[in-house]
Design a protein around this motif. Structure first.
Motif, mmCIF file in Angstrom:
data_model
loop_
_atom_site.group_PDB
_atom_site.id
_atom_site.type_symbol
_atom_site.label_atom_id
_atom_site.label_comp_id
_atom_site.label_asym_id
_atom_site.label_seq_id
_atom_site.Cartn_x
_atom_site.Cartn_y
_atom_site.Cartn_z
ATOM 1 N N VAL A 43 42.198 65.309 31.244
ATOM 2 C CA VAL A 43 40.928 65.102 31.952
ATOM 3 C C VAL A 43 40.219 63.860 31.426
ATOM 4 O O VAL A 43 39.695 63.050 32.206
ATOM 5 N N ALA A 44 40.208 63.671 30.120
ATOM 6 C CA ALA A 44 39.558 62.493 29.538
ATOM 7 C C ALA A 44 40.241 61.208 30.008
ATOM 8 O O ALA A 44 39.559 60.221 30.354
ATOM 9 N N TRP A 59 45.073 69.747 28.275
ATOM 10 C CA TRP A 59 44.286 69.522 29.488
ATOM 11 C C TRP A 59 43.011 68.748 29.197
ATOM 12 O O TRP A 59 42.532 67.987 30.055
ATOM 13 N N SER A 60 42.457 68.878 28.018
ATOM 14 C CA SER A 60 41.288 68.075 27.643
ATOM 15 C C SER A 60 41.644 66.592 27.594
ATOM 16 O O SER A 60 40.883 65.743 28.077
ATOM 17 N N PHE A 75 44.551 73.935 25.795
ATOM 18 C CA PHE A 75 43.215 73.333 25.820
ATOM 19 C C PHE A 75 43.259 71.865 25.400
ATOM 20 O O PHE A 75 42.648 71.010 26.044
ATOM 21 N N GLY A 76 43.959 71.554 24.330
ATOM 22 C CA GLY A 76 44.061 70.169 23.875
ATOM 23 C C GLY A 76 44.760 69.284 24.893
ATOM 24 O O GLY A 76 44.340 68.146 25.136
#
Length: 63
Positions: A50-51, A46-47, A43-44
């Motif tokens: 994306v950012a 891919w977050s 999660f960290g």
């Protein structure tokens, strides 16, 4: 000044490509930052990807 934002957008896009290839990205976490690994913290990782992609697109097309 417009050329500077485009250059930063291109450099950030290159960093995203490198992070996708290596599977490690550095992002802000707390007062400093940390490395997120694709295998350890999906999660960290891919977050952050994306950012960075959204920021890169904004630098290229909006600013």
């Amino acid at each position: 000044m417009d050329g500077l934002f485009k250059l930063l957008g291109i450099l950030l896009a290159c960093y995203v490509a490198l992070a996708l290839q290596r599977g490690v990205v550095y992002a802000k976490s707390g007062p400093w930052g940390r490395h997120y690994r694709r295998d350890d913290d999906r999660f960290g990782y891919w977050s952050a990807i994306v950012a960075y992609v959204l920021l890169s697109l904004a630098l290229l097309f909006i600013f």
